[in-house]
Scaffold this motif. Structure first.
Motif, PDB file in Angstrom:
ATOM      1  N   HIS A  25       0.856  -1.179   0.000  1.00 47.40           N
ATOM      2  CA  HIS A  25       0.000   0.000   0.000  1.00 47.40           C
ATOM      3  C   HIS A  25       0.899   1.238   0.000  1.00 47.40           C
ATOM      4  CE1 HIS A  25      -3.590  -2.349   1.092  1.00 47.40           C
ATOM      5  NE2 HIS A  25      -2.803  -3.014   1.897  1.00 47.40           N
ATOM      6  N   SER A  26       0.369   2.358  -0.409  1.00 51.00           N
ATOM      7  CA  SER A  26       1.083   3.617  -0.221  1.00 51.00           C
ATOM      8  C   SER A  26       1.247   3.866   1.264  1.00 51.00           C
ATOM      9  CB  SER A  26       0.291   4.769  -0.831  1.00 51.00           C
ATOM     10  OG  SER A  26       0.842   6.003  -0.420  1.00 51.00           O
ATOM     11  N   PHE A  27       2.425   4.352   1.661  1.00 52.16           N
ATOM     12  CA  PHE A  27       2.651   4.566   3.095  1.00 52.16           C
ATOM     13  C   PHE A  27       2.193   5.949   3.568  1.00 52.16           C
ATOM     14  CE2 PHE A  27       7.456   5.942   2.832  1.00 52.16           C
ATOM     15  CZ  PHE A  27       7.119   6.986   2.017  1.00 52.16           C
ATOM     16  N   ARG A  28       1.691   6.761   2.656  1.00 51.33           N
ATOM     17  CA  ARG A  28       1.355   8.127   3.064  1.00 51.33           C
ATOM     18  C   ARG A  28       0.260   8.230   4.117  1.00 51.33           C
ATOM     19  NH1 ARG A  28       1.715  11.472  -2.554  1.00 51.33           N
ATOM     20  NH2 ARG A  28       1.516   9.402  -3.454  1.00 51.33           N
ATOM     21  N   PRO A  29      -0.767   7.366   4.109  1.00 50.33           N
ATOM     22  CA  PRO A  29      -1.774   7.475   5.168  1.00 50.33           C
ATOM     23  C   PRO A  29      -1.369   6.802   6.478  1.00 50.33           C
ATOM     24  CG  PRO A  29      -2.461   5.850   3.552  1.00 50.33           C
ATOM     25  CD  PRO A  29      -1.167   6.424   3.068  1.00 50.33           C
ATOM     26  N   TYR A  30      -0.129   6.378   6.578  1.00 52.71           N
ATOM     27  CA  TYR A  30       0.336   5.684   7.775  1.00 52.71           C
ATOM     28  C   TYR A  30       1.162   6.600   8.665  1.00 52.71           C
ATOM     29  CZ  TYR A  30      -0.905   1.093   5.867  1.00 52.71           C
ATOM     30  OH  TYR A  30      -1.579   0.005   5.392  1.00 52.71           O
ATOM     31  N   CYS A  31       1.061   6.363   9.959  1.00 54.20           N
ATOM     32  CA  CYS A  31       2.082   6.832  10.890  1.00 54.20           C
ATOM     33  C   CYS A  31       3.254   5.862  10.732  1.00 54.20           C
ATOM     34  CB  CYS A  31       1.538   6.808  12.317  1.00 54.20           C
ATOM     35  SG  CYS A  31       2.778   6.939  13.617  1.00 54.20           S
ATOM     36  N   MET A  32       4.423   6.408  10.435  1.00 57.95           N
ATOM     37  CA  MET A  32       5.619   5.587  10.238  1.00 57.95           C
ATOM     38  C   MET A  32       6.668   6.001  11.263  1.00 57.95           C
ATOM     39  SD  MET A  32       5.064   3.795   7.356  1.00 57.95           S
ATOM     40  CE  MET A  32       6.725   3.355   6.847  1.00 57.95           C
ATOM     41  N   GLY A  33       7.469   5.053  11.683  1.00 54.83           N
ATOM     42  CA  GLY A  33       8.493   5.431  12.642  1.00 54.83           C
ATOM     43  C   GLY A  33       9.639   4.443  12.712  1.00 54.83           C
ATOM     44  N   TRP A  34      10.692   4.899  13.354  1.00 60.34           N
ATOM     45  CA  TRP A  34      11.878   4.081  13.613  1.00 60.34           C
ATOM     46  C   TRP A  34      12.033   3.865  15.110  1.00 60.34           C
ATOM     47  CZ3 TRP A  34      14.823   1.638  10.072  1.00 60.34           C
ATOM     48  CH2 TRP A  34      14.739   2.059   8.735  1.00 60.34           C
ATOM     49  N   PHE A  35      12.386   2.637  15.452  1.00 61.58           N
ATOM     50  CA  PHE A  35      12.706   2.260  16.824  1.00 61.58           C
ATOM     51  C   PHE A  35      14.067   1.573  16.819  1.00 61.58           C
ATOM     52  CE2 PHE A  35       8.589   2.898  18.911  1.00 61.58           C
ATOM     53  CZ  PHE A  35       7.760   3.040  17.808  1.00 61.58           C
ATOM     54  N   ARG A  36      14.672   1.467  17.998  1.00 58.13           N
ATOM     55  CA  ARG A  36      15.918   0.721  18.086  1.00 58.13           C
ATOM     56  C   ARG A  36      15.942  -0.097  19.364  1.00 58.13           C
ATOM     57  NH1 ARG A  36      20.120   5.871  18.738  1.00 58.13           N
ATOM     58  NH2 ARG A  36      19.544   6.480  20.877  1.00 58.13           N
ATOM     59  N   GLN A  37      16.671  -1.193  19.278  1.00 59.33           N
ATOM     60  CA  GLN A  37      16.767  -2.117  20.403  1.00 59.33           C
ATOM     61  C   GLN A  37      18.227  -2.486  20.570  1.00 59.33           C
ATOM     62  OE1 GLN A  37      14.782  -5.916  19.816  1.00 59.33           O
ATOM     63  NE2 GLN A  37      14.183  -5.986  21.970  1.00 59.33           N
ATOM     64  N   VAL A  38      18.772  -2.200  21.745  1.00 52.88           N
ATOM     65  CA  VAL A  38      20.219  -2.375  21.929  1.00 52.88           C
ATOM     66  C   VAL A  38      20.608  -3.826  22.141  1.00 52.88           C
ATOM     67  CG1 VAL A  38      20.523  -0.020  22.743  1.00 52.88           C
ATOM     68  CG2 VAL A  38      20.088  -1.846  24.395  1.00 52.88           C
ATOM     69  N   ALA A  39      19.668  -4.643  22.627  1.00 50.00           N
ATOM     70  CA  ALA A  39      19.964  -6.058  22.849  1.00 50.00           C
ATOM     71  C   ALA A  39      18.646  -6.798  22.901  1.00 50.00           C
ATOM     72  CB  ALA A  39      20.756  -6.250  24.139  1.00 50.00           C
ATOM     73  N   PRO A  40      18.638  -8.070  22.545  1.00 52.15           N
ATOM     74  CA  PRO A  40      17.397  -8.861  22.660  1.00 52.15           C
ATOM     75  C   PRO A  40      16.855  -8.822  24.088  1.00 52.15           C
ATOM     76  CG  PRO A  40      19.051 -10.066  21.427  1.00 52.15           C
ATOM     77  CD  PRO A  40      19.745  -8.856  21.981  1.00 52.15           C
ATOM     78  N   GLY A  41      15.554  -8.639  24.197  1.00 53.44           N
ATOM     79  CA  GLY A  41      14.945  -8.577  25.511  1.00 53.44           C
ATOM     80  C   GLY A  41      14.877  -7.190  26.105  1.00 53.44           C
ATOM     81  N   LYS A  42      15.657  -6.263  25.548  1.00 54.85           N
ATOM     82  CA  LYS A  42      15.579  -4.874  26.000  1.00 54.85           C
ATOM     83  C   LYS A  42      14.416  -4.190  25.301  1.00 54.85           C
ATOM     84  CE  LYS A  42      19.403  -4.632  28.524  1.00 54.85           C
ATOM     85  NZ  LYS A  42      19.400  -4.241  29.953  1.00 54.85           N
ATOM     86  N   GLU A  43      13.891  -3.170  25.954  1.00 59.38           N
ATOM     87  CA  GLU A  43      12.754  -2.442  25.376  1.00 59.38           C
ATOM     88  C   GLU A  43      13.194  -1.700  24.120  1.00 59.38           C
ATOM     89  OE1 GLU A  43      10.841   0.072  28.195  1.00 59.38           O
ATOM     90  OE2 GLU A  43       9.387   0.851  26.761  1.00 59.38           O
ATOM     91  N   ARG A  44      12.312  -1.668  23.145  1.00 62.61           N
ATOM     92  CA  ARG A  44      12.581  -0.889  21.941  1.00 62.61           C
ATOM     93  C   ARG A  44      12.372   0.583  22.256  1.00 62.61           C
ATOM     94  NH1 ARG A  44       9.980  -4.429  16.902  1.00 62.61           N
ATOM     95  NH2 ARG A  44      11.247  -6.282  17.291  1.00 62.61           N
ATOM     96  N   GLU A  45      13.327   1.390  21.821  1.00 67.13           N
ATOM     97  CA  GLU A  45      13.299   2.830  22.083  1.00 67.13           C
ATOM     98  C   GLU A  45      12.852   3.555  20.826  1.00 67.13           C
ATOM     99  OE1 GLU A  45      16.630   6.309  23.144  1.00 67.13           O
ATOM    100  OE2 GLU A  45      17.235   4.367  22.331  1.00 67.13           O
ATOM    101  N   GLY A  46      11.921   4.477  20.966  1.00 66.00           N
ATOM    102  CA  GLY A  46      11.491   5.272  19.831  1.00 66.00           C
ATOM    103  C   GLY A  46      12.579   6.229  19.389  1.00 66.00           C
ATOM    104  N   VAL A  47      12.763   6.355  18.077  1.00 61.18           N
ATOM    105  CA  VAL A  47      13.798   7.229  17.534  1.00 61.18           C
ATOM    106  C   VAL A  47      13.174   8.422  16.819  1.00 61.18           C
ATOM    107  CG1 VAL A  47      15.710   7.372  15.894  1.00 61.18           C
ATOM    108  CG2 VAL A  47      15.407   5.304  17.288  1.00 61.18           C
ATOM    109  N   ALA A  48      12.251   8.150  15.905  1.00 59.59           N
ATOM    110  CA  ALA A  48      11.631   9.227  15.130  1.00 59.59           C
ATOM    111  C   ALA A  48      10.340   8.707  14.520  1.00 59.59           C
ATOM    112  CB  ALA A  48      12.578   9.712  14.028  1.00 59.59           C
TER     113      ALA A  48
END
Length: 127
Positions: A27-50
């Protein structure tokens, strides 16, 4: 739901730059909220980036403000995260996520409501 694939991670020395990309298909991604997350190690919480909302509003985590920037190619359906002045603490697996029609598009909402996640791409910053 849109399908997401990340690419472009890699290894870089501190102070360097990398760009990671999130290709959306189905689908076109324009109607979506899109974002990046990062995870420093398995089992750690994913941190929002942008995040980028359907209305184009962009938010950045305090840890990356002034160093990271979002952009997109609406023809190719790709969301880019340009990362400059990288630090060792930026080392993580970076994930892309999407939620359709989410106008309150900030990381905590997207983390809870995203129906699409990519498989992740590793970014390693050496000191």
């Amino acid at each position: 739901q849109v399908q997401l694939v990340e690419f472009g991670g890699g290894s870089v020395s501190a102070g360097g730059s990398l760009r990671v990309s999130c290709a959306a298909s189905g689908h076109s991604f324009r109607p979506y909220c899109m974002g990046w997350f990062r995870q420093v190690a398995p089992g750690k919480e994913r941190e929002g980036v942008a995040t980028r909302g359907p209305d184009g509003d962009i938010t950045y985590a305090d840890a990356v403000k002034g160093r990271f920037s979002l952009s997109q190619d609406n023809v190719k359906n790709i969301l880019y995260l340009e990362m400059d002045s990288l630090k060792p603490e930026d080392t993580a697996v970076y994930y892309c996520a999407a939620a359709h029609g989410l106008y309150d598009c900030w990381s905590s909402n997207l983390a809870n409501l995203a129906r699409s996640w990519g498989q992740g791409t590793q970014v390693t910053v050496s000191s």
